[in-house]
Design a protein around this motif. Structure first.
Motif, PDB file in Angstrom:
ATOM      1  N   ARG A 108     -14.012  82.695 139.386  1.00  0.00           N
ATOM      2  CA  ARG A 108     -12.804  82.053 139.651  1.00  0.00           C
ATOM      3  C   ARG A 108     -11.705  83.217 140.186  1.00  0.00           C
ATOM      4  O   ARG A 108     -10.820  82.596 140.950  1.00  0.00           O
ATOM      5  CB  ARG A 108     -12.182  81.279 138.533  1.00  0.00           C
ATOM      6  N   VAL A 109     -11.870  84.283 139.424  1.00  0.00           N
ATOM      7  CA  VAL A 109     -10.829  85.157 139.779  1.00  0.00           C
ATOM      8  C   VAL A 109     -11.269  86.512 139.841  1.00  0.00           C
ATOM      9  O   VAL A 109     -12.406  86.925 138.812  1.00  0.00           O
ATOM     10  CB  VAL A 109      -9.562  84.920 138.838  1.00  0.00           C
ATOM     11  N   ARG A 153     -11.601  88.586 148.431  1.00  0.00           N
ATOM     12  CA  ARG A 153     -10.446  87.682 148.833  1.00  0.00           C
ATOM     13  C   ARG A 153     -10.800  86.821 150.362  1.00  0.00           C
ATOM     14  O   ARG A 153     -10.661  85.914 150.163  1.00  0.00           O
ATOM     15  CB  ARG A 153      -9.127  88.543 149.279  1.00  0.00           C
ATOM     16  N   ARG A 158     -10.093  84.064 144.566  1.00  0.00           N
ATOM     17  CA  ARG A 158      -8.725  84.287 144.080  1.00  0.00           C
ATOM     18  C   ARG A 158      -8.494  85.844 143.415  1.00  0.00           C
ATOM     19  O   ARG A 158      -9.145  86.103 142.430  1.00  0.00           O
ATOM     20  CB  ARG A 158      -8.138  83.576 143.016  1.00  0.00           C
ATOM     21  N   THR A 159      -7.834  86.729 144.229  1.00  0.00           N
ATOM     22  CA  THR A 159      -7.817  88.098 143.853  1.00  0.00           C
ATOM     23  C   THR A 159      -6.248  88.349 143.421  1.00  0.00           C
ATOM     24  O   THR A 159      -5.394  88.105 144.015  1.00  0.00           O
ATOM     25  CB  THR A 159      -8.335  88.910 145.158  1.00  0.00           C
ATOM     26  N   VAL A 160      -6.116  89.044 142.135  1.00  0.00           N
ATOM     27  CA  VAL A 160      -5.131  89.388 141.614  1.00  0.00           C
ATOM     28  C   VAL A 160      -4.911  90.929 141.433  1.00  0.00           C
ATOM     29  O   VAL A 160      -5.712  91.352 141.185  1.00  0.00           O
ATOM     30  CB  VAL A 160      -5.030  88.713 140.342  1.00  0.00           C
ATOM     31  N   ALA A 216      -4.416  79.608 137.764  1.00  0.00           N
ATOM     32  CA  ALA A 216      -5.210  79.469 139.155  1.00  0.00           C
ATOM     33  C   ALA A 216      -4.285  79.596 140.396  1.00  0.00           C
ATOM     34  O   ALA A 216      -4.674  79.426 141.505  1.00  0.00           O
ATOM     35  CB  ALA A 216      -5.735  77.964 139.088  1.00  0.00           C
ATOM     36  N   ASP A 217      -2.998  79.288 140.146  1.00  0.00           N
ATOM     37  CA  ASP A 217      -2.021  79.367 141.539  1.00  0.00           C
ATOM     38  C   ASP A 217      -1.470  80.860 141.579  1.00  0.00           C
ATOM     39  O   ASP A 217      -0.472  80.970 142.478  1.00  0.00           O
ATOM     40  CB  ASP A 217      -0.750  78.491 141.016  1.00  0.00           C
ATOM     41  N   SER A 219      -1.971  84.845 142.866  1.00  0.00           N
ATOM     42  CA  SER A 219      -2.607  85.595 143.534  1.00  0.00           C
ATOM     43  C   SER A 219      -1.906  86.857 144.169  1.00  0.00           C
ATOM     44  O   SER A 219      -0.617  86.699 144.221  1.00  0.00           O
ATOM     45  CB  SER A 219      -3.896  84.993 144.621  1.00  0.00           C
TER      46      SER A 219
END
Length: 297
Positions: A108-109, A153, A158-160, A216-217, A219
């Motif tokens: 997911r991330v 990405r 999703r990339t943080v 989830a929102d 990034s």
């Protein structure tokens, strides 16, 4: 949050080991990426120098976290060591980003460590995530480091990018070296003492990473620094108050340059970095003040 499967590179480092403890304490399954032969089912092999990672271990992971890389302040900045720092971060990140992008069941991330070094010396000017990168070794390294996440990405993961400041902890990092000096009564300001230090308590660092993983929102880049940066002089005074030690000594800038070489420029440089996006996302710091952070350590 339901029990998750999370792969962590750099799990033996200061931040990585604290993150793993936090996750496992809540029942999450952590897979540590290691450079040697795995010692059990909670480890998986990767070799960033050879662009290899066991992708089977990443399949089905809810999150992949990369905190790996040679320590920026561990050695004098020779050209050879700067090349190692760059390759360990950029190469390792590219390896993991490509692996994540190739998975049938991607996470997911993808959380990939970065640093506030991207801003360079900002003097007294406060900066947040909207600021342009600075110039020099660290800013250029951070730009390249963050860009290496692009395969993940582009694949829709999703990339943080948590841009970490100076972590306040006795267990390692810059503060791990300060505590013994101050406890011995040998602590003091560095250079003029007017340069800003943007810090974060280790507890808040881990909590912020988990906040970014879970939301989830969220990034992109986030500054992981306490809301009120302080000067080196203020750090020195706070260390003295908390540890009940004198702080009369000082290290002149020329002596630091002689001892540290090129790295002295970053020790003496000023970074007044604000966690604007992190605060806007609703994150609350447990130890926002410098004395709070030192006591927590």
């Amino acid at each position: 949050m339901h029990p998750a499967r999370i792969a962590v590179a750099g799990a033996s480092g200061l931040i990585g080991s604290a993150l793993v403890r936090s996750l496992t304490a809540e029942g999450h399954h952590v897979v540590r990426l290691v450079r040697r032969e795995p010692a059990g089912p909670d480890e998986a092999r990767w070799d960033p120098e050879r662009s290899f990672v066991d992708t089977a271990a990443l399949e089905g992971c809810d999150a992949v976290v990369n905190l790996a890389g040679a320590g920026i302040g561990d050695r004098r900045w020779t050209e050879a060591y700067k090349a190692l720092v760059r390759s360990s971060r950029v190469g390792g990140t590219r390896t993991l980003a490509r692996a994540v992008a190739s998975l049938d069941r991607p996470p997911r991330v993808f959380v990939n460590g970065s640093a506030i070094g991207i801003y360079g010396d900002t003097g007294d000017r406060p900066v947040d995530e909207d600021a342009a990168p600075g110039t020099g070794f660290l800013p250029e390294l951070c730009v390249e480091w963050e860009a290496a996440t692009e395969p993940a990405r582009a694949a829709g993961v999703r990339t943080v990018l948590p841009r970490t400041g100076l972590v306040v902890s006795r267990a390692g990092g810059a503060w791990g070296r300060l505590f013994p000096l101050f406890l011995a009564g040998l602590g003091g300001r560095l250079g003029s003492g007017r340069q800003y230090w943007s810090y974060i308590a280790l507890h808040d660092e881990v909590a912020a990473i988990r906040h970014l993983m879970d939301r989830a929102d969220l990034s992109g880049p986030f500054n992981l620094t306490a809301p009120q940066p302080v000067t080196n002089r203020q750090v020195t005074e706070a260390m003295g108050r908390v540890l009940h030690r004198p702080t009369l000594l000082s290290v002149p800038a020329p002596a630091l340059r002689l001892a540290l070489g090129e790295m002295a420029g970053d020790v003496l440089g000023s970074q007044r970095v604000l966690p604007t996006r992190l605060l806007q996302s609703g994150f609350t710091f447990a130890f926002p003040g410098i004395e709070d952070a030192i006591r927590a350590a």
